[in-house]
Design a protein around this motif. Sequence first.
Motif, PDB file in Angstrom:
ATOM      1  N   MET A   1       4.867  -2.704  12.951  1.00  0.00           N
ATOM      2  CA  MET A   1       4.726  -1.970  11.370  1.00  0.00           C
ATOM      3  C   MET A   1       5.978  -2.633  10.667  1.00  0.00           C
ATOM      4  SD  MET A   1       3.988   1.730  12.640  1.00  0.00           S
ATOM      5  CE  MET A   1       5.694   2.197  12.942  1.00  0.00           C
ATOM      6  N   GLU A   2       5.158  -2.944   9.359  1.00  0.00           N
ATOM      7  CA  GLU A   2       6.196  -3.555   8.132  1.00  0.00           C
ATOM      8  C   GLU A   2       6.364  -2.698   7.075  1.00  0.00           C
ATOM      9  OE1 GLU A   2       4.248  -7.264   7.082  1.00  0.00           O
ATOM     10  OE2 GLU A   2       5.023  -8.331   8.839  1.00  0.00           O
ATOM     11  N   ILE A   3       7.240  -2.783   6.521  1.00  0.00           N
ATOM     12  CA  ILE A   3       7.770  -2.032   5.164  1.00  0.00           C
ATOM     13  C   ILE A   3       8.024  -3.338   4.000  1.00  0.00           C
ATOM     14  CG2 ILE A   3       8.467  -0.606   3.512  1.00  0.00           C
ATOM     15  CD1 ILE A   3       9.909   0.973   6.017  1.00  0.00           C
ATOM     16  N   ASP A   4       7.136  -3.096   2.855  1.00  0.00           N
ATOM     17  CA  ASP A   4       7.394  -4.175   2.149  1.00  0.00           C
ATOM     18  C   ASP A   4       7.489  -3.616   0.551  1.00  0.00           C
ATOM     19  OD1 ASP A   4       8.089  -6.525   0.816  1.00  0.00           O
ATOM     20  OD2 ASP A   4       6.420  -7.750   1.330  1.00  0.00           O
ATOM     21  N   VAL A   5       8.317  -3.915  -0.170  1.00  0.00           N
ATOM     22  CA  VAL A   5       8.277  -3.600  -1.796  1.00  0.00           C
ATOM     23  C   VAL A   5       7.871  -4.543  -2.626  1.00  0.00           C
ATOM     24  CG1 VAL A   5      10.141  -2.572  -3.414  1.00  0.00           C
ATOM     25  CG2 VAL A   5      10.346  -2.019  -0.831  1.00  0.00           C
ATOM     26  N   PHE A   6       7.112  -4.166  -3.561  1.00  0.00           N
ATOM     27  CA  PHE A   6       6.471  -4.662  -4.609  1.00  0.00           C
ATOM     28  C   PHE A   6       7.073  -4.364  -5.975  1.00  0.00           C
ATOM     29  CE2 PHE A   6       4.135  -5.811  -1.058  1.00  0.00           C
ATOM     30  CZ  PHE A   6       3.736  -7.101  -1.166  1.00  0.00           C
ATOM     31  N   THR A   7       7.341  -5.289  -6.821  1.00  0.00           N
ATOM     32  CA  THR A   7       8.106  -4.686  -8.388  1.00  0.00           C
ATOM     33  C   THR A   7       6.791  -5.016  -9.290  1.00  0.00           C
ATOM     34  OG1 THR A   7       9.087  -6.692  -8.477  1.00  0.00           O
ATOM     35  CG2 THR A   7      10.237  -4.888  -7.434  1.00  0.00           C
ATOM     36  N   GLY A   8       6.199  -4.288 -10.036  1.00  0.00           N
ATOM     37  CA  GLY A   8       5.337  -4.558 -11.004  1.00  0.00           C
ATOM     38  C   GLY A   8       3.997  -4.758 -10.182  1.00  0.00           C
ATOM     39  N   LEU A   9       2.910  -4.749 -11.134  1.00  0.00           N
ATOM     40  CA  LEU A   9       1.702  -4.611 -10.460  1.00  0.00           C
ATOM     41  C   LEU A   9       0.982  -6.114 -10.307  1.00  0.00           C
ATOM     42  CD1 LEU A   9       0.103  -1.644 -12.310  1.00  0.00           C
ATOM     43  CD2 LEU A   9       1.308  -1.841 -10.178  1.00  0.00           C
ATOM     44  N   ASN A  10       1.568  -7.189 -11.035  1.00  0.00           N
ATOM     45  CA  ASN A  10       0.897  -8.413 -11.053  1.00  0.00           C
ATOM     46  C   ASN A  10       1.075  -9.005  -9.652  1.00  0.00           C
ATOM     47  OD1 ASN A  10       0.031  -8.426 -13.667  1.00  0.00           O
ATOM     48  ND2 ASN A  10       1.938  -9.064 -14.486  1.00  0.00           N
ATOM     49  N   GLY A  11       0.108  -9.538  -9.412  1.00  0.00           N
ATOM     50  CA  GLY A  11       0.113 -10.429  -8.137  1.00  0.00           C
ATOM     51  C   GLY A  11       0.230  -9.772  -6.682  1.00  0.00           C
ATOM     52  N   ILE A  12       0.032  -8.375  -6.674  1.00  0.00           N
ATOM     53  CA  ILE A  12      -0.138  -7.588  -5.442  1.00  0.00           C
ATOM     54  C   ILE A  12      -1.318  -8.032  -4.698  1.00  0.00           C
ATOM     55  CG2 ILE A  12       0.094  -5.475  -4.382  1.00  0.00           C
ATOM     56  CD1 ILE A  12       1.622  -4.276  -6.543  1.00  0.00           C
ATOM     57  N   PRO A  13      -1.335  -8.541  -3.378  1.00  0.00           N
ATOM     58  CA  PRO A  13      -2.414  -8.735  -3.065  1.00  0.00           C
ATOM     59  C   PRO A  13      -3.226  -7.638  -2.492  1.00  0.00           C
ATOM     60  CG  PRO A  13      -0.541  -9.765  -1.605  1.00  0.00           C
ATOM     61  CD  PRO A  13       0.108  -8.994  -2.754  1.00  0.00           C
ATOM     62  N   ASP A  14      -4.328  -7.578  -2.352  1.00  0.00           N
ATOM     63  CA  ASP A  14      -5.459  -6.531  -1.770  1.00  0.00           C
ATOM     64  C   ASP A  14      -5.086  -6.061  -0.491  1.00  0.00           C
ATOM     65  OD1 ASP A  14      -6.360  -6.231  -4.215  1.00  0.00           O
ATOM     66  OD2 ASP A  14      -8.501  -7.234  -3.661  1.00  0.00           O
ATOM     67  N   GLU A  15      -4.513  -7.117   0.186  1.00  0.00           N
ATOM     68  CA  GLU A  15      -4.382  -7.056   1.726  1.00  0.00           C
ATOM     69  C   GLU A  15      -3.077  -5.972   2.123  1.00  0.00           C
ATOM     70  OE1 GLU A  15      -3.943 -11.003   2.055  1.00  0.00           O
ATOM     71  OE2 GLU A  15      -2.030 -10.976   2.877  1.00  0.00           O
ATOM     72  N   VAL A  16      -2.459  -5.836   0.977  1.00  0.00           N
ATOM     73  CA  VAL A  16      -1.157  -5.155   1.300  1.00  0.00           C
ATOM     74  C   VAL A  16      -1.553  -3.615   0.746  1.00  0.00           C
ATOM     75  CG1 VAL A  16       0.719  -7.055   1.363  1.00  0.00           C
ATOM     76  CG2 VAL A  16       0.207  -5.664  -0.637  1.00  0.00           C
ATOM     77  N   ILE A  17      -2.527  -3.517   0.077  1.00  0.00           N
ATOM     78  CA  ILE A  17      -3.039  -2.099  -0.131  1.00  0.00           C
ATOM     79  C   ILE A  17      -4.078  -1.529   0.387  1.00  0.00           C
ATOM     80  CG2 ILE A  17      -4.033  -0.990  -2.380  1.00  0.00           C
ATOM     81  CD1 ILE A  17      -2.310  -2.556  -4.265  1.00  0.00           C
ATOM     82  N   ASN A  18      -5.279  -2.242   0.623  1.00  0.00           N
ATOM     83  CA  ASN A  18      -6.427  -1.681   1.401  1.00  0.00           C
ATOM     84  C   ASN A  18      -6.035  -1.233   3.042  1.00  0.00           C
ATOM     85  OD1 ASN A  18      -7.958  -2.236  -0.887  1.00  0.00           O
ATOM     86  ND2 ASN A  18      -8.737  -4.227  -0.008  1.00  0.00           N
ATOM     87  N   ASN A  19      -6.301  -0.149   3.051  1.00  0.00           N
ATOM     88  CA  ASN A  19      -6.231   0.544   4.213  1.00  0.00           C
ATOM     89  C   ASN A  19      -4.797   0.860   4.737  1.00  0.00           C
ATOM     90  OD1 ASN A  19      -8.907   1.012   4.903  1.00  0.00           O
ATOM     91  ND2 ASN A  19      -8.986  -0.965   5.375  1.00  0.00           N
ATOM     92  N   LYS A  20      -3.827   0.621   3.746  1.00  0.00           N
ATOM     93  CA  LYS A  20      -2.202   0.871   4.341  1.00  0.00           C
ATOM     94  C   LYS A  20      -1.703   2.003   3.545  1.00  0.00           C
ATOM     95  CE  LYS A  20      -1.856  -3.621   5.451  1.00  0.00           C
ATOM     96  NZ  LYS A  20      -1.654  -4.003   6.718  1.00  0.00           N
ATOM     97  N   THR A  21      -0.560   2.390   4.320  1.00  0.00           N
ATOM     98  CA  THR A  21       0.269   3.567   3.726  1.00  0.00           C
ATOM     99  C   THR A  21       0.773   3.241   2.261  1.00  0.00           C
ATOM    100  OG1 THR A  21       0.379   4.705   5.780  1.00  0.00           O
ATOM    101  CG2 THR A  21       1.762   5.316   3.964  1.00  0.00           C
ATOM    102  N   ILE A  22       0.567   3.587   1.074  1.00  0.00           N
ATOM    103  CA  ILE A  22       1.077   3.191   0.068  1.00  0.00           C
ATOM    104  C   ILE A  22       2.108   4.145  -0.612  1.00  0.00           C
ATOM    105  CG2 ILE A  22       0.781   2.266  -2.134  1.00  0.00           C
ATOM    106  CD1 ILE A  22      -0.771   0.553  -0.151  1.00  0.00           C
ATOM    107  N   ILE A  23       3.229   3.908  -1.085  1.00  0.00           N
ATOM    108  CA  ILE A  23       4.162   4.811  -1.895  1.00  0.00           C
ATOM    109  C   ILE A  23       4.012   4.200  -3.319  1.00  0.00           C
ATOM    110  CG2 ILE A  23       6.317   6.074  -2.129  1.00  0.00           C
ATOM    111  CD1 ILE A  23       6.668   5.676   0.840  1.00  0.00           C
ATOM    112  N   VAL A  24       3.811   4.715  -4.403  1.00  0.00           N
ATOM    113  CA  VAL A  24       3.800   4.381  -5.818  1.00  0.00           C
ATOM    114  C   VAL A  24       4.971   5.192  -6.140  1.00  0.00           C
ATOM    115  CG1 VAL A  24       2.843   4.382  -7.983  1.00  0.00           C
ATOM    116  CG2 VAL A  24       1.333   4.262  -5.837  1.00  0.00           C
ATOM    117  N   ILE A  25       5.915   4.395  -7.089  1.00  0.00           N
ATOM    118  CA  ILE A  25       7.051   4.999  -7.528  1.00  0.00           C
ATOM    119  C   ILE A  25       7.111   4.369  -8.955  1.00  0.00           C
ATOM    120  CG2 ILE A  25       9.729   4.713  -7.532  1.00  0.00           C
ATOM    121  CD1 ILE A  25       9.439   3.841  -4.814  1.00  0.00           C
ATOM    122  N   ASP A  26       7.089   5.656 -10.058  1.00  0.00           N
ATOM    123  CA  ASP A  26       7.704   5.493 -11.444  1.00  0.00           C
ATOM    124  C   ASP A  26       8.804   6.634 -11.720  1.00  0.00           C
ATOM    125  OD1 ASP A  26       8.048   4.779 -13.870  1.00  0.00           O
ATOM    126  OD2 ASP A  26       5.741   5.380 -14.431  1.00  0.00           O
TER     127      ASP A  26
END
Length: 239
Positions: A1-26
């Motif tokens: 199991m992996e954890i990754d952090v993305f900053t900003g919305l540009n270029g986030i691949p669908d594969e790290v969103i679809n069917n994953k556990t997501i935490i959105v931070i603002d």
Amino acid sequence: MEIDVFTGLNGIPDEVINNKTIIVIDVLRATTTIAVALASGCLEVIPVLTPEEAIEMRERLGDERVLLGGERNALKIPGFDLGNSPMEYTPEVVGGKRLIMTTTNGTRAIRRAAGGRQVFLGALVNAPAVAGQAAAAEGDITIICAGTRDRFSLEDFLAAGFLVDRLAGQGQFILRDGALAARDYYYLHRDNLLAAMKGSFHGRLLMDLGLEADVEFCSRVGAIDVVPVYGGGIIKKAA
Ligand code: MLT
């Protein structure tokens, strides 16, 4: 199991969103405000992209218990009931109400996460509770920092680092480089998170508008234990 952090919305691949556990931070301030609204008894929050969409939806719902909240340029939108200050969202104001919300970055980031298997909304105020919920989920975890107008935001990265630290302590996760960098950044500032928040671009912008109390409020780690969950277009309190 992996954890990754993305900053900003540009270029986030669908594969790290679809069917994953997501935490959105603002942290400043949308996800803080949504967590506070739900903690204050708001029934649900519907995130939309534009003020026009919010107004049209309220008219369509025709329900006087629906409030409009959010900001543009950090200020309340004309015709809206509430701005984006967490302190406006008291039980007296939002208790028993539904909220339609639009903000510059936060609600966009939440909508971007729509393909996630579970989508949690995190901020510093609820970070310990969010870490607990996410740790119980199975599979990879993707943390999305909403950022500010498609740019990197320090305060979101700080909260991401807190979450990575907590999650890594609770499970066998492989930390991708985004997660390692966020954790290191959090370690650098964990003894004085408020100073880091006040030094951030968005923190300074809010303070210039006289909203220093909001920055201080948004820095209170673990002040509430509500975990907002987004699914089917609606944000509710996790069971
Ligand atoms: C956003 O979503 O852009 C923020 O929450 C802005 C703000 O501080 O109001």
